[in-house]
Design a protein around this motif. Sequence first.
Motif, PDB file in Angstrom:
ATOM      1  N   MET B  93       0.834  -1.199   0.000  1.00 31.42           N
ATOM      2  CA  MET B  93       0.000   0.000   0.000  1.00 31.42           C
ATOM      3  C   MET B  93       0.874   1.256   0.000  1.00 31.42           C
ATOM      4  SD  MET B  93      -3.092   1.109   0.094  1.00 31.42           S
ATOM      5  CE  MET B  93      -3.564   2.825   0.076  1.00 31.42           C
ATOM      6  N   GLN B 263      -4.014  13.170  -0.253  1.00 30.60           N
ATOM      7  CA  GLN B 263      -4.158  11.728  -0.383  1.00 30.60           C
ATOM      8  C   GLN B 263      -3.255  10.984   0.579  1.00 30.60           C
ATOM      9  OE1 GLN B 263      -3.580  11.386  -4.537  1.00 30.60           O
ATOM     10  NE2 GLN B 263      -5.769  11.367  -4.898  1.00 30.60           N
ATOM     11  N   TYR B 267      -4.418   8.164   3.015  1.00 31.58           N
ATOM     12  CA  TYR B 267      -3.723   6.903   3.293  1.00 31.58           C
ATOM     13  C   TYR B 267      -3.608   6.696   4.807  1.00 31.58           C
ATOM     14  CZ  TYR B 267       0.336   4.481   4.900  1.00 31.58           C
ATOM     15  OH  TYR B 267       1.157   3.712   5.652  1.00 31.58           O
ATOM     16  N   MET B 326     -13.223   7.875  -3.428  1.00 29.67           N
ATOM     17  CA  MET B 326     -12.236   6.999  -2.773  1.00 29.67           C
ATOM     18  C   MET B 326     -12.783   6.544  -1.436  1.00 29.67           C
ATOM     19  SD  MET B 326      -9.149   9.552  -3.360  1.00 29.67           S
ATOM     20  CE  MET B 326      -9.217  10.567  -4.795  1.00 29.67           C
ATOM     21  N   VAL B 330     -13.450   2.589  -0.467  1.00 28.39           N
ATOM     22  CA  VAL B 330     -12.770   1.954   0.660  1.00 28.39           C
ATOM     23  C   VAL B 330     -13.746   1.715   1.807  1.00 28.39           C
ATOM     24  CG1 VAL B 330     -10.896   2.222   2.282  1.00 28.39           C
ATOM     25  CG2 VAL B 330     -10.594   2.895  -0.051  1.00 28.39           C
ATOM     26  N   THR B 352     -10.406  -2.289  -4.218  1.00 24.21           N
ATOM     27  CA  THR B 352      -9.516  -2.100  -5.357  1.00 24.21           C
ATOM     28  C   THR B 352      -9.884  -0.834  -6.117  1.00 24.21           C
ATOM     29  OG1 THR B 352      -9.610  -4.486  -5.522  1.00 24.21           O
ATOM     30  CG2 THR B 352      -8.490  -3.343  -7.270  1.00 24.21           C
ATOM     31  N   ILE B 355      -8.924   2.328  -4.134  1.00 19.39           N
ATOM     32  CA  ILE B 355      -7.477   2.588  -4.096  1.00 19.39           C
ATOM     33  C   ILE B 355      -6.972   2.976  -5.478  1.00 19.39           C
ATOM     34  CG2 ILE B 355      -5.266   1.474  -3.712  1.00 19.39           C
ATOM     35  CD1 ILE B 355      -6.580  -0.034  -1.451  1.00 19.39           C
ATOM     36  N   ILE B 358      -7.463   6.549  -6.178  1.00 27.40           N
ATOM     37  CA  ILE B 358      -6.487   7.482  -5.597  1.00 27.40           C
ATOM     38  C   ILE B 358      -5.450   7.840  -6.645  1.00 27.40           C
ATOM     39  CG2 ILE B 358      -4.714   7.774  -3.834  1.00 27.40           C
ATOM     40  CD1 ILE B 358      -6.217   5.999  -2.036  1.00 27.40           C
ATOM     41  N   VAL B 501      -2.468  -2.458  -7.770  1.00 25.32           N
ATOM     42  CA  VAL B 501      -3.612  -2.104  -6.948  1.00 25.32           C
ATOM     43  C   VAL B 501      -4.064  -3.276  -6.086  1.00 25.32           C
ATOM     44  CG1 VAL B 501      -5.889  -1.101  -6.968  1.00 25.32           C
ATOM     45  CG2 VAL B 501      -4.273  -0.485  -8.717  1.00 25.32           C
ATOM     46  N   ALA B 505      -4.388  -3.381  -2.083  1.00 24.67           N
ATOM     47  CA  ALA B 505      -5.637  -3.627  -1.350  1.00 24.67           C
ATOM     48  C   ALA B 505      -5.477  -4.816  -0.412  1.00 24.67           C
ATOM     49  CB  ALA B 505      -6.773  -3.869  -2.339  1.00 24.67           C
ATOM     50  N   LEU B 508      -3.529  -3.810   2.586  1.00 23.23           N
ATOM     51  CA  LEU B 508      -4.256  -2.939   3.498  1.00 23.23           C
ATOM     52  C   LEU B 508      -5.174  -3.760   4.406  1.00 23.23           C
ATOM     53  CD1 LEU B 508      -4.605   0.004   4.146  1.00 23.23           C
ATOM     54  CD2 LEU B 508      -6.436   0.135   2.501  1.00 23.23           C
TER      55      LEU B 508
END
Lengths: 114, 522
Positions: B93, B263, B267, B326, B330, B352, B355, B358, B501, B505, B508
């Motif tokens: 990530m 961003q 995060y 976003m 998420v 996915t 993210i 972003i 990506v 994901a 994360l």
Amino acid sequence: MIDNLPYFVVAITIILGIYTILIRKDLIKIIMGLSIIESGVNLFLITIGYRWEGVAPIYTNAPSLQMVMPTVQALTLTSIVIGVATEALMLSMVMLIWRHYKTKDVRKATKLQG
Amino acid sequence: MSVILDNLPALLIALPILGAILCPVISRISDNVRNGWVLLISALTSLTCLAVAEKVFAQGALVYTFGISAINQVIPPDSGGIPVRIIFVIDQMNAFMLVIAAIVGFCITVYSISGISRLSGKDGFYTLLMLLTAGVIGMISTGDLFNFFVFLEISSLSGAALVAYRVDKGVAAEAGLKYGALSTLGGLMFLVGIGLLFVQYNSLNIAVLASRIQLTNLDIIAFVLLFTALAMKCGAVPMHFWTPDSYSMAPSGVTAFLVVSSQASLYGLFRICFTLFGAQINPLTIGWVIIVLGVLSMFIGVTMAIPQKDVKRLMAYHAVSQTGYMLLGVGVGLAALSNMNMFESAGMMALTGGIFHIMNHALYKGLLFLTAGVIFFRCGTRNLNQLGGLGHNMKWTMIFFMIGALAIAGIPPFNGFASKLLIYESTFIFNPVLSVIAMVVSILTLASFVKVFHSMFMGPVLPEYSEVKEAPKPMLIAMGILAFLVILFGIFPQQVIDFMVTPAATALVNYPGYIHAVLGGV
């Protein structure tokens, strides 16, 4: 009770700072409010780092592995330095606003809206 | 050579800080030497970011500890199982975010070379710009909460100073002051949250905290403080009011990077929700909080954007609206974690999509802000009512603007479509109403950009702009790189998703993996 006294002071300081930001209309006083909140936060950090009957982490005198970790004190120093930089920057911006608008009243310094 | 390769994560922030400190000295020699120095440092930083990211995607999470002789000694033997030093943890990530910072960081430096050529105080500008880069990269790669706070403050302070850089009769100073004061308040909230966690668990390391956290009442207060501070910094709707001011008043190159800085806060928000409190919070509740923030941001952002006259202010409101996507993606991913079937059918896809968005947002929004900057640079106004007929003289700028506008509206061959489609599909399975709102917002976005395109570029040449020239070369190069990537990611989304990506994901969601990477077998 007496152990918790510093936390009351922290709470009072932070609330005073928030009050200043919300009530005062003068940009410099708002920045002073921010500074008061910051003092409250710094006091909070120092308070949580204090250990009763701890040994200061000075390697020449302290028995090993029984010292207090000085993390919080280091954090507070960093936070004080950051605070000084922030306030200097914001006060210089207030100076610019004063020079161009001839006012430091938040109700009048509102060219950016919409 | 291997020394450099082993210590790449340290170079991530050492390079921009070195560049920033030496910049005023080098400016004394001449403008060209300074521009060369800035470009060199920026290119090296971006290359380091890409190299670190490549290493992480190939080999898995990277843990770097500052100030030790042996690379792998994260936990010193005499510390009682706590990593006492400052560590950088870069998993997939973080690597994904580093790629974004690398691409946009380099493009805006190239752009700024001519973008601020007519302003004074350029050495200060580049110093602040490199400090902002260092702050953002530090926020992305650190594995320590207090360190995160320090980098957050570095990026807020340099960001506020950059917003106020073109004093502009005091108006920019007003925007900078607003940004600075709010960031400070957010930063202090964050610091109190850190204090509350430290007093209970005696550590500041994200992995150690995540492995120990119990969700006591103090933890809930800390969570709310951290969450609010970061949601404010990323410009989610109830706390969005600083975004249009600071985005519209900053020089355009800086605005494009402020998007990346927001961003990085986003995060941080995801890291707090998924990793730090990953084992303890109720995913459904927090997921819905994020979804509601996202939907509000999307809708209010776009409705505020439609009546705007100032083109950068309009784009800033669109940035708020896109942040909503976003958060929505998420948030759905987090909410679906409460139910494994739901997570497999919709959650992973939503995550996915969120993210991926972003990265896409950083590219096309950066491109749009840069085109707006070109127009301000050449015409001296950002007012849509005064602009018109620029398409005759600024053909490349018009093409780049079209690419960015179609991408932000989610039209097929561009990257915005790829991530938005993932978000639509997955939220439709999760809750159809959310997906309908997301599509309506997309249509409003398209309507708004059609208006902007028409009033800026179409129509006959206006007499006052008949002599307007095309943008200078460095600006065209910067916009060209971003536009190329927008198209490339739009045509080959599957490759990008598979390579970057999906690992991001997965990393994360996988908080035990993060803890394991730092603490080893403990």
